[in-house]
Design a protein around this motif. Structure first.
Motif, PDB file in Angstrom:
ATOM      1  N   GLU A 104       1.104  -5.673  99.957  1.00 53.25           N
ATOM      2  CA  GLU A 104       0.237  -5.025 100.948  1.00 53.25           C
ATOM      3  C   GLU A 104       1.043  -4.097 101.846  1.00 53.25           C
ATOM      4  O   GLU A 104       0.623  -2.981 102.149  1.00 53.25           O
ATOM      5  CB  GLU A 104      -0.468  -6.092 101.784  1.00 53.25           C
ATOM      6  CG  GLU A 104      -1.468  -5.540 102.772  1.00 53.25           C
ATOM      7  CD  GLU A 104      -2.163  -6.637 103.558  1.00 53.25           C
ATOM      8  OE1 GLU A 104      -2.653  -6.331 104.661  1.00 53.25           O
ATOM      9  OE2 GLU A 104      -2.210  -7.794 103.096  1.00 53.25           O
ATOM     10  N   LEU A 105       2.217  -4.548 102.250  1.00 58.71           N
ATOM     11  CA  LEU A 105       3.081  -3.723 103.092  1.00 58.71           C
ATOM     12  C   LEU A 105       3.526  -2.464 102.343  1.00 58.71           C
ATOM     13  O   LEU A 105       3.573  -1.370 102.913  1.00 58.71           O
ATOM     14  CB  LEU A 105       4.295  -4.537 103.548  1.00 58.71           C
ATOM     15  CG  LEU A 105       5.227  -3.906 104.572  1.00 58.71           C
ATOM     16  CD1 LEU A 105       4.471  -3.561 105.855  1.00 58.71           C
ATOM     17  CD2 LEU A 105       6.382  -4.833 104.883  1.00 58.71           C
ATOM     18  N   ALA A 106       3.828  -2.620 101.063  1.00 61.76           N
ATOM     19  CA  ALA A 106       4.244  -1.470 100.255  1.00 61.76           C
ATOM     20  C   ALA A 106       3.114  -0.458 100.131  1.00 61.76           C
ATOM     21  O   ALA A 106       3.352   0.756 100.141  1.00 61.76           O
ATOM     22  CB  ALA A 106       4.691  -1.927  98.866  1.00 61.76           C
ATOM     23  N   SER A 107       1.880  -0.939 100.039  1.00 61.88           N
ATOM     24  CA  SER A 107       0.757  -0.003  99.932  1.00 61.88           C
ATOM     25  C   SER A 107       0.490   0.711 101.259  1.00 61.88           C
ATOM     26  O   SER A 107      -0.050   1.813 101.278  1.00 61.88           O
ATOM     27  CB  SER A 107      -0.503  -0.737  99.462  1.00 61.88           C
ATOM     28  OG  SER A 107      -0.958  -1.635 100.459  1.00 61.88           O
ATOM     29  N   ILE A 108       0.891   0.116 102.358  1.00 58.99           N
ATOM     30  CA  ILE A 108       0.662   0.729 103.671  1.00 58.99           C
ATOM     31  C   ILE A 108       1.784   1.697 104.040  1.00 58.99           C
ATOM     32  O   ILE A 108       1.528   2.836 104.434  1.00 58.99           O
ATOM     33  CB  ILE A 108       0.506  -0.358 104.760  1.00 58.99           C
ATOM     34  CG1 ILE A 108      -0.747  -1.180 104.510  1.00 58.99           C
ATOM     35  CG2 ILE A 108       0.464   0.265 106.149  1.00 58.99           C
ATOM     36  CD1 ILE A 108      -0.876  -2.394 105.412  1.00 58.99           C
ATOM     37  N   ILE A 109       3.045   1.237 103.915  1.00 62.23           N
ATOM     38  CA  ILE A 109       4.162   2.077 104.378  1.00 62.23           C
ATOM     39  C   ILE A 109       4.963   2.701 103.237  1.00 62.23           C
ATOM     40  O   ILE A 109       5.875   3.479 103.481  1.00 62.23           O
ATOM     41  CB  ILE A 109       5.112   1.300 105.306  1.00 62.23           C
ATOM     42  CG1 ILE A 109       5.787   0.148 104.574  1.00 62.23           C
ATOM     43  CG2 ILE A 109       4.388   0.815 106.535  1.00 62.23           C
ATOM     44  CD1 ILE A 109       6.878  -0.526 105.377  1.00 62.23           C
ATOM     45  N   GLY A 110       4.665   2.319 102.010  1.00 56.82           N
ATOM     46  CA  GLY A 110       5.403   2.858 100.868  1.00 56.82           C
ATOM     47  C   GLY A 110       6.405   1.858 100.355  1.00 56.82           C
ATOM     48  O   GLY A 110       7.041   1.140 101.132  1.00 56.82           O
ATOM     49  N   PRO A 111       6.599   1.810  99.031  1.00 54.48           N
ATOM     50  CA  PRO A 111       7.488   0.805  98.439  1.00 54.48           C
ATOM     51  C   PRO A 111       8.955   0.968  98.825  1.00 54.48           C
ATOM     52  O   PRO A 111       9.695  -0.008  98.873  1.00 54.48           O
ATOM     53  CB  PRO A 111       7.306   0.981  96.933  1.00 54.48           C
ATOM     54  CG  PRO A 111       6.567   2.247  96.736  1.00 54.48           C
ATOM     55  CD  PRO A 111       5.931   2.623  98.026  1.00 54.48           C
ATOM     56  N   ASP A 112       9.370   2.196  99.136  1.00 55.32           N
ATOM     57  CA  ASP A 112      10.777   2.405  99.483  1.00 55.32           C
ATOM     58  C   ASP A 112      11.095   1.975 100.909  1.00 55.32           C
ATOM     59  O   ASP A 112      12.262   1.834 101.267  1.00 55.32           O
ATOM     60  CB  ASP A 112      11.168   3.866  99.265  1.00 55.32           C
ATOM     61  CG  ASP A 112      10.276   4.819 100.042  1.00 55.32           C
ATOM     62  OD1 ASP A 112       9.106   4.455 100.295  1.00 55.32           O
ATOM     63  OD2 ASP A 112      10.749   5.923 100.381  1.00 55.32           O
ATOM     64  N   ARG A 113      10.108   1.744 101.751  1.00 59.31           N
ATOM     65  CA  ARG A 113      10.340   1.370 103.146  1.00 59.31           C
ATOM     66  C   ARG A 113      10.147  -0.120 103.408  1.00 59.31           C
ATOM     67  O   ARG A 113      10.309  -0.577 104.527  1.00 59.31           O
ATOM     68  CB  ARG A 113       9.408   2.180 104.043  1.00 59.31           C
ATOM     69  CG  ARG A 113       9.714   3.686 103.902  1.00 59.31           C
ATOM     70  CD  ARG A 113       9.033   4.526 104.921  1.00 59.31           C
ATOM     71  NE  ARG A 113       9.451   4.144 106.265  1.00 59.31           N
ATOM     72  CZ  ARG A 113       8.698   4.337 107.335  1.00 59.31           C
ATOM     73  NH1 ARG A 113       7.519   4.895 107.236  1.00 59.31           N
ATOM     74  NH2 ARG A 113       9.123   3.970 108.515  1.00 59.31           N
ATOM     75  N   VAL A 114       9.800  -0.889 102.363  1.00 61.90           N
ATOM     76  CA  VAL A 114       9.620  -2.334 102.523  1.00 61.90           C
ATOM     77  C   VAL A 114      10.998  -2.986 102.634  1.00 61.90           C
ATOM     78  O   VAL A 114      11.857  -2.780 101.780  1.00 61.90           O
ATOM     79  CB  VAL A 114       8.850  -2.930 101.314  1.00 61.90           C
ATOM     80  CG1 VAL A 114       8.763  -4.448 101.429  1.00 61.90           C
ATOM     81  CG2 VAL A 114       7.464  -2.320 101.222  1.00 61.90           C
ATOM     82  N   PRO A 115      11.228  -3.755 103.709  1.00 62.49           N
ATOM     83  CA  PRO A 115      12.539  -4.409 103.852  1.00 62.49           C
ATOM     84  C   PRO A 115      12.743  -5.449 102.758  1.00 62.49           C
ATOM     85  O   PRO A 115      11.792  -6.084 102.306  1.00 62.49           O
ATOM     86  CB  PRO A 115      12.470  -5.083 105.230  1.00 62.49           C
ATOM     87  CG  PRO A 115      11.036  -5.115 105.606  1.00 62.49           C
ATOM     88  CD  PRO A 115      10.328  -4.066 104.812  1.00 62.49           C
ATOM     89  N   PRO A 116      13.976  -5.591 102.311  1.00 63.37           N
ATOM     90  CA  PRO A 116      14.245  -6.564 101.236  1.00 63.37           C
ATOM     91  C   PRO A 116      14.042  -7.988 101.743  1.00 63.37           C
ATOM     92  O   PRO A 116      14.335  -8.316 102.893  1.00 63.37           O
ATOM     93  CB  PRO A 116      15.701  -6.312 100.865  1.00 63.37           C
ATOM     94  CG  PRO A 116      16.294  -5.677 102.071  1.00 63.37           C
ATOM     95  CD  PRO A 116      15.188  -4.912 102.747  1.00 63.37           C
ATOM     96  N   TYR A 117      13.519  -8.803 100.886  1.00 64.78           N
ATOM     97  CA  TYR A 117      13.320 -10.223 101.189  1.00 64.78           C
ATOM     98  C   TYR A 117      14.149 -11.019 100.187  1.00 64.78           C
ATOM     99  O   TYR A 117      13.972 -10.877  98.979  1.00 64.78           O
ATOM    100  CB  TYR A 117      11.842 -10.597 101.065  1.00 64.78           C
ATOM    101  CG  TYR A 117      11.568 -12.052 101.337  1.00 64.78           C
ATOM    102  CD1 TYR A 117      11.549 -12.538 102.638  1.00 64.78           C
ATOM    103  CD2 TYR A 117      11.358 -12.950 100.300  1.00 64.78           C
ATOM    104  CE1 TYR A 117      11.306 -13.865 102.891  1.00 64.78           C
ATOM    105  CE2 TYR A 117      11.123 -14.286 100.543  1.00 64.78           C
ATOM    106  CZ  TYR A 117      11.090 -14.737 101.847  1.00 64.78           C
ATOM    107  OH  TYR A 117      10.867 -16.065 102.098  1.00 64.78           O
ATOM    108  N   PRO A 118      15.064 -11.868 100.673  1.00 70.43           N
ATOM    109  CA  PRO A 118      15.905 -12.616  99.726  1.00 70.43           C
ATOM    110  C   PRO A 118      15.068 -13.608  98.927  1.00 70.43           C
ATOM    111  O   PRO A 118      14.200 -14.282  99.461  1.00 70.43           O
ATOM    112  CB  PRO A 118      16.911 -13.334 100.618  1.00 70.43           C
ATOM    113  CG  PRO A 118      16.268 -13.392 101.960  1.00 70.43           C
ATOM    114  CD  PRO A 118      15.355 -12.194 102.056  1.00 70.43           C
ATOM    115  N   ASN A 119      15.343 -13.678  97.640  1.00 68.48           N
ATOM    116  CA  ASN A 119      14.604 -14.591  96.779  1.00 68.48           C
ATOM    117  C   ASN A 119      15.159 -16.004  96.813  1.00 68.48           C
ATOM    118  O   ASN A 119      14.511 -16.936  96.388  1.00 68.48           O
ATOM    119  CB  ASN A 119      14.626 -14.084  95.330  1.00 68.48           C
ATOM    120  CG  ASN A 119      13.809 -12.827  95.179  1.00 68.48           C
ATOM    121  OD1 ASN A 119      12.869 -12.601  95.929  1.00 68.48           O
ATOM    122  ND2 ASN A 119      14.169 -12.007  94.208  1.00 68.48           N
ATOM    123  N   ASN A 120      16.372 -16.173  97.295  1.00 64.76           N
ATOM    124  CA  ASN A 120      17.004 -17.489  97.268  1.00 64.76           C
ATOM    125  C   ASN A 120      17.322 -17.995  98.677  1.00 64.76           C
ATOM    126  O   ASN A 120      18.451 -18.309  98.981  1.00 64.76           O
ATOM    127  CB  ASN A 120      18.270 -17.448  96.425  1.00 64.76           C
ATOM    128  CG  ASN A 120      19.230 -16.379  96.903  1.00 64.76           C
ATOM    129  OD1 ASN A 120      18.921 -15.629  97.826  1.00 64.76           O
ATOM    130  ND2 ASN A 120      20.390 -16.313  96.290  1.00 64.76           N
TER     131      ASN A 120
END
Length: 170
Positions: A104-120
């Motif tokens: 949802e955040l990527a659709s609002i601000i763009g995929p390149d501006r989404v802060p990274p979220y650690p998977n582990n």
């Protein structure tokens, strides 16, 4: 009965000796903790388990046994395994919510501006064991009790255990 007997020896109606291995973990003022263990596992079995462990492992084993006994009393069918399954399901739901929020955040601000979220972000079972063994100088040892060892002192066992709820409750 000796007034300085540990609660384990009081519950099992035996004389508490000076070198009693149960005394550090079950003070005379906390009889309820050992009564729960005694009901679920049997006092002699708890004694056998603790006597087969190294002294630095005993406190952590007591914490794990108390957690398992309390879970078994609250849920006689599934015990702590039911809680484990619930926690695993909770983590799965949270991961799905994070993915939806990122989308949802990527659709609002763009995929390149989404802060990274650690998977582990959660520690794995193996990293917990190596961390615990490292503190006792046993890196790579297979004698550890498990991830419950990181909980702490038995004097505050009730405060450190997460509250258990019945499986039927939301």
């Amino acid at each position: 009965m000796n007034p300085t007997s540990c609660s384990a020896c009081k519950v099992m109606k035996r004389e508490c000796t000076l070198g009693c291995i149960l005394k550090p973990h079950f003070p005379s003022t906390k009889t309820g903790i050992f009564e729960c263990l005694h009901t679920v596992f049997g006092g002699d079995n708890v004694f056998k388990i603790l006597s087969n462990l190294q002294p630095f492992q005993r406190e952590n084993a007591v914490i794990a046994l108390c957690y398992k006994a309390e879970a078994r009393v609250r849920d006689p069918i599934s015990g702590y395994y039911g809680r484990l399954l619930k926690y695993q399901n909770d983590v799965k739901i949270l991961d799905e919510q994070i993915k939806r929020a990122k989308s949802e955040l990527a659709s609002i601000i763009g995929p390149d501006r989404v802060p990274p979220y650690p998977n582990n972000i959660l520690p794995t079972h193996n990293s917990l064991l190596s961390d615990i063994d490292g503190r006792h100088g046993n890196a790579g040892s297979s004698t550890s009790v498990g991830p419950s060892m990181a909980l702490g002192s038995t004097s505050a066992i009730r405060e450190k255990l997460p509250p258990l709820q019945n499986q039927n409750q939301p």
